[in-house]
Design an enzyme around this catalytic site. Structure first.
Site, PDB file in Angstrom:
ATOM      1  N   ASP A   1       0.926  -1.269   0.000  1.00 32.72           N
ATOM      2  CA  ASP A   1      -0.027  -0.073  -0.004  1.00 32.72           C
ATOM      3  C   ASP A   1       0.863   1.225  -0.093  1.00 32.72           C
ATOM      4  O   ASP A   1       2.257   1.208  -0.172  1.00 32.72           O
ATOM      5  CB  ASP A   1      -0.979   0.112   1.193  1.00 32.72           C
ATOM      6  CG  ASP A   1      -0.260  -0.070   2.422  1.00 32.72           C
ATOM      7  OD1 ASP A   1       0.963   0.148   2.561  1.00 32.72           O
ATOM      8  OD2 ASP A   1      -0.889  -0.382   3.415  1.00 32.72           O
ATOM      9  N   MET A   2       0.228   2.492   0.231  1.00 35.01           N
ATOM     10  CA  MET A   2       1.141   3.519  -0.075  1.00 35.01           C
ATOM     11  C   MET A   2       2.108   3.676   1.245  1.00 35.01           C
ATOM     12  O   MET A   2       3.161   4.415   1.268  1.00 35.01           O
ATOM     13  CB  MET A   2       0.088   4.971   0.068  1.00 35.01           C
ATOM     14  CG  MET A   2      -0.491   5.003  -1.213  1.00 35.01           C
ATOM     15  SD  MET A   2      -1.674   6.263  -1.314  1.00 35.01           S
ATOM     16  CE  MET A   2      -0.331   7.688  -1.441  1.00 35.01           C
TER      17      MET A   2
END
Length: 128
Positions: free
Chosen positions: A15-16
């Site tokens: 994810d980020m």
């Protein structure tokens, strides 16, 4: 016998925040299962052509710690039990000796129409 399969965490797996997205653990253990079957000397294309496929019936998963971008992971797969048409596997994902994820996966043997099939005796013997 425990089968081991190595995975590297790539950017696309995260994810980020650089942490592995939860659904990707299922992809990692799927790759390990495919490698395990191949290691048994089983050609899944030939099985499918002969009318037998494996399907995941149930997964119990525990997320115990995060894997991160560029981590080297090891997926361990072991047979917990097997019957005529079902195989239950235990799978763990580890990094640096620490277990990050574990799952119990129940597979069933099926025909292409979705009917349950018995595992061939030769395959049952290889699993045992």
């Amino acid at each position: 016998m425990t089968h081991r399969f190595d995975v590297t965490v790539y950017y696309e797996d995260t994810d980020m925040g650089g942490i592995v997205y939860h659904a990707n653990y299922l992809k990692f253990i799927e790759r390990a299962r495919s490698d395990w079957v191949r290691g048994l000397g089983v050609d899944q294309n030939m099985l499918r052509d002969g009318g037998l496929v494996f399907a995941v019936r149930r997964v119990e998963a525990d997320f115990l710690g995060p894997a991160r971008l560029d981590d080297r992971l090891e997926v361990e797969t072991e047979v917990l039990s097997a019957t005529g048409a079902r195989i239950e596997l235990g799978q763990k994902i580890r990094s640096g000796g620490k277990t990050l994820f574990r799952a119990k996966v129940q597979l069933v043997a099926m025909d292409p129409a979705g009917g349950v099939r018995r595992l061939p005796a030769e395959l049952r013997a290889r699993i045992a």
